[in-house]
Design an enzyme around this catalytic site. Structure first.
Site, mmCIF file in Angstrom:
data_model
loop_
_atom_site.group_PDB
_atom_site.id
_atom_site.type_symbol
_atom_site.label_atom_id
_atom_site.label_comp_id
_atom_site.label_asym_id
_atom_site.label_seq_id
_atom_site.Cartn_x
_atom_site.Cartn_y
_atom_site.Cartn_z
ATOM 1 N N LYS A 175 0.865 -1.179 0.000
ATOM 2 C CA LYS A 175 0.000 0.000 0.000
ATOM 3 C C LYS A 175 0.902 1.229 0.000
ATOM 4 O O LYS A 175 1.359 1.681 1.031
ATOM 5 C CB LYS A 175 -0.907 -0.013 1.234
ATOM 6 C CG LYS A 175 -2.261 0.702 1.056
ATOM 7 C CD LYS A 175 -2.162 2.190 0.819
ATOM 8 C CE LYS A 175 -1.792 2.947 2.079
ATOM 9 N NZ LYS A 175 -1.746 4.444 1.820
ATOM 10 N N GLY A 228 6.675 5.303 8.187
ATOM 11 C CA GLY A 228 5.769 6.445 8.192
ATOM 12 C C GLY A 228 5.779 7.140 9.535
ATOM 13 O O GLY A 228 6.761 7.086 10.284
ATOM 14 N N SER A 229 4.660 7.764 9.868
ATOM 15 C CA SER A 229 4.577 8.558 11.091
ATOM 16 C C SER A 229 4.532 7.679 12.330
ATOM 17 O O SER A 229 4.098 6.516 12.282
ATOM 18 C CB SER A 229 3.324 9.446 11.057
ATOM 19 O OG SER A 229 2.159 8.663 11.215
ATOM 20 N N GLU A 250 9.381 1.666 11.125
ATOM 21 C CA GLU A 250 10.349 2.773 11.091
ATOM 22 C C GLU A 250 9.530 4.051 11.059
ATOM 23 O O GLU A 250 8.791 4.301 10.109
ATOM 24 C CB GLU A 250 11.252 2.650 9.865
ATOM 25 C CG GLU A 250 12.489 3.519 9.958
ATOM 26 C CD GLU A 250 12.268 4.903 9.381
ATOM 27 O OE1 GLU A 250 12.015 5.841 10.184
ATOM 28 O OE2 GLU A 250 12.330 5.042 8.161
ATOM 29 N N CYS A 284 13.557 10.701 6.798
ATOM 30 C CA CYS A 284 13.482 10.379 8.226
ATOM 31 C C CYS A 284 14.821 10.568 8.911
ATOM 32 O O CYS A 284 14.881 10.775 10.124
ATOM 33 C CB CYS A 284 12.968 8.962 8.423
ATOM 34 S SG CYS A 284 13.951 7.698 7.584
ATOM 35 N N GLU A 386 9.090 16.288 14.981
ATOM 36 C CA GLU A 386 9.596 16.111 13.616
ATOM 37 C C GLU A 386 8.818 17.012 12.667
ATOM 38 O O GLU A 386 7.645 16.778 12.387
ATOM 39 C CB GLU A 386 9.470 14.646 13.189
ATOM 40 C CG GLU A 386 10.093 14.374 11.831
ATOM 41 C CD GLU A 386 9.999 12.911 11.430
ATOM 42 O OE1 GLU A 386 10.971 12.401 10.838
ATOM 43 O OE2 GLU A 386 8.967 12.284 11.704
#
Length: 485
Positions: A175, A228-229, A250, A284, A386
């Site tokens: 996805k 992702g977040s 991650e 990231c 972030e």
């Protein structure tokens, strides 16, 4: 309308039209680029069923056969490198040269690397002759792997996970981000051309809370790998834990650089400019906190800001553009809000203050120039959260133990850099930093054999040659007593 890309889901080797579509925009112009399927639980169910049905055939293939097929994927992708690079640039906003020289070639490398590593796999074998017992280990693929990847490095991160998942015999439902679906969709045609059997790789496109949620909750999905977040990742961890699924997460970082007065600034400054601003700061591993020894602070600020102001922002297709637009209008507005927060928190803008008054972007693209902040306390939002944009914070420090504590005093722990010519200092500090990777006198030097991942809210698990093998396989011990009484 003829220039608008219409993306389709890829299920069981076929491209399937969506029932509904989302609009995806070119971040450099703000204009419609692609229509992306708004997939739902039914689409996900079909994709997972196809992957489950293909698993037995794919997992039973000799590793050398899987390796040959993956090499074909890499070869075809490499032959279409410029086409993919242009598509990635238009879809994500990164400069074309960056996609052409680094990201698409790294995607090719990802696939080739894991196609090669499965050919030299070794297992443990221990003989206990006095007892007449032989112990050995074997590995088997886990089953259907769910791969969920973000919008900042769409093709690179997809292949970093797809390569080992397929190499070790799993089938996949991926996805991609709804913001950057184009190159993932293009990769499906490469997979089909390479001869990967139908159902081995499936892709469903759409929103995370809709298509992604259905995917992680599918009972026939055995493992989930996500980048992702932290908010989405922690939710996935909760769902996966309740369903006893293997998970690798991650989830970003608030990465610190520690610059000592003995640092080689001719090496340090260009590397930290890259670390802070390349890909519009949307990595990231980007450096967003720079701690500089006080005796060097003024000189460092002058040189760093001078270099930041030289950065050319503009059309990603131009060879001399170094900074393109951020990925989406939503993210553009988010970064603008952080600039207002920085102003409220008392930041001094060493450069980028003009970005506080950016006009409504409309169809002009989502451009934000380099921002360098200072005079911010460690506990403020811009030093703790972030931002994921071309924004970095500079602050002085006085001694080693102080800066270690300050660097660690965030909820993330993905990476850090140390800049010093004193190796004793480097070896002393590196183990004390609460991060998954410490780069010393360099930044973003990646070797696929080394484990990649983070601590704290930055992630769970590691990926890389050995770590990916551990994640994408089940390991079992087989014990045989061959000396009978």
């Amino acid at each position: 309308m003829s220039d608008i890309i219409v993306i389709k889901n890829f299920i069981n080797g076929q491209f399937v039209e969506g029932k509904k579509y989302l609009d995806s925009f070119n971040p450099a112009t703000g204009q419609l680029l692609a229509r992306v399927p708004d997939s739902d639980a039914n689409d996900v169910e079909l994709a997972v069923a196809a992957a489950k049905n293909a698993f037995e055939e794919w997992s039973s293939k000799d590793p050398s056969e899987r390796s040959k097929l993956l090499h074909r994927v890499a070869d075809i992708l490499e032959s279409r490198l410029l086409e993919f690079a242009k598509a990635e640039s238009k879809d994500q906003g990164k400069p074309l040269w960056l996609a052409r020289k680094i990201e698409v070639p790294r995607a090719v490398l990802n696939i080739r690397h894991f196609a090669n590593t499965i050919l030299c796999d070794k297992e443990m074998c221990i003989n206990q002759p006095e007892d007449g017992i032989l112990n050995y280990t074997s590995r088997s693929p886990c089953g259907v792997a769910a791969i969920i990847v973000p919008w900042n490095l769409p093709l690179y991160l997809l292949t970093f996970k797809l390569g080992p998942a397929l190499a070790y015999g799993n089938t996949v439902v991926a996805k991609p981000s709804e913001f950057t679906s184009v190159t993932a969709w293009m990769l499906c045609s490469v997979i089909r051309e390479a001869g990967i059997p139908d159902g081995v790789v499936n892709m469903v496109f759409g929103y995370g809370p809709k298509a992604g949620e259905a995917l992680i909750r599918q009972p026939d999905v055995s493992i989930i790998t996500f980048t992702g977040s932290d908010r989405a990742g922690l939710h996935i961890a909760e769902v996966a834990g309740a369903m006893a699924k293997k998970v690798s997460l991650e989830m970003g970082g608030k990465n610190a650089a520690i610059v000592f007065s003995d640092a080689d600034l001719n090496n340090c400054i260009p590397a930290l400019i890259r670390g802070s601003f390349i890909n519009q700061g949307q990595i990231c591993l980007s450096t967003s906190r720079i701690y500089v020894e006080r005796k060097l602070f003024s000189k460092f600020c002058d040189r760093f800001v001078a270099e930041a102001k030289k950065i050319k922002m503009g059309d990603p297709m131009d060879d001399d553009t170094w900074l393109g637009p951020v990925c989406s209008e939503q993210h553009y507005e988010r970064i603008k809000q952080y600039l207002k927060i920085a102003e409220f928190e008392g930041a001094t803008f060493l450069c980028g203050s003009e970005n506080l008054d950016l006009p409504n972007n409309g169809h002009k693209g989502y451009f934000i120039g380099p921002v360098v902040l200072t005079d911010l306390p460690d506990n403020c939002r811009c030093m703790q959260e972030e931002i994921f944009g071309p924004v970095t914070c500079l602050t002085p420090f006085d001694d080693i133990q102080e800066v270690i504590k300050r660097a660690n005093k965030v909820s993330y722990g993905l990476s850090a850099t140390i800049w010093s010519t004193d190796l004793q200092k480097i070896h002393t500090i590196s183990p004390q930093l609460e991060v998954g990777t410490v780069w010393c006198n360099c930044w973003l030097v990646r070797n696929l054999h080394m484990p990649f991942g983070g601590e704290k809210r930055s992630g769970l698990g590691r990926e890389g040659t050995e770590d990916s093998r551990d994640f994408y396989t089940y390991k079992k011990t087989i014990c045989i007593k061959y000396k009978l009484p």
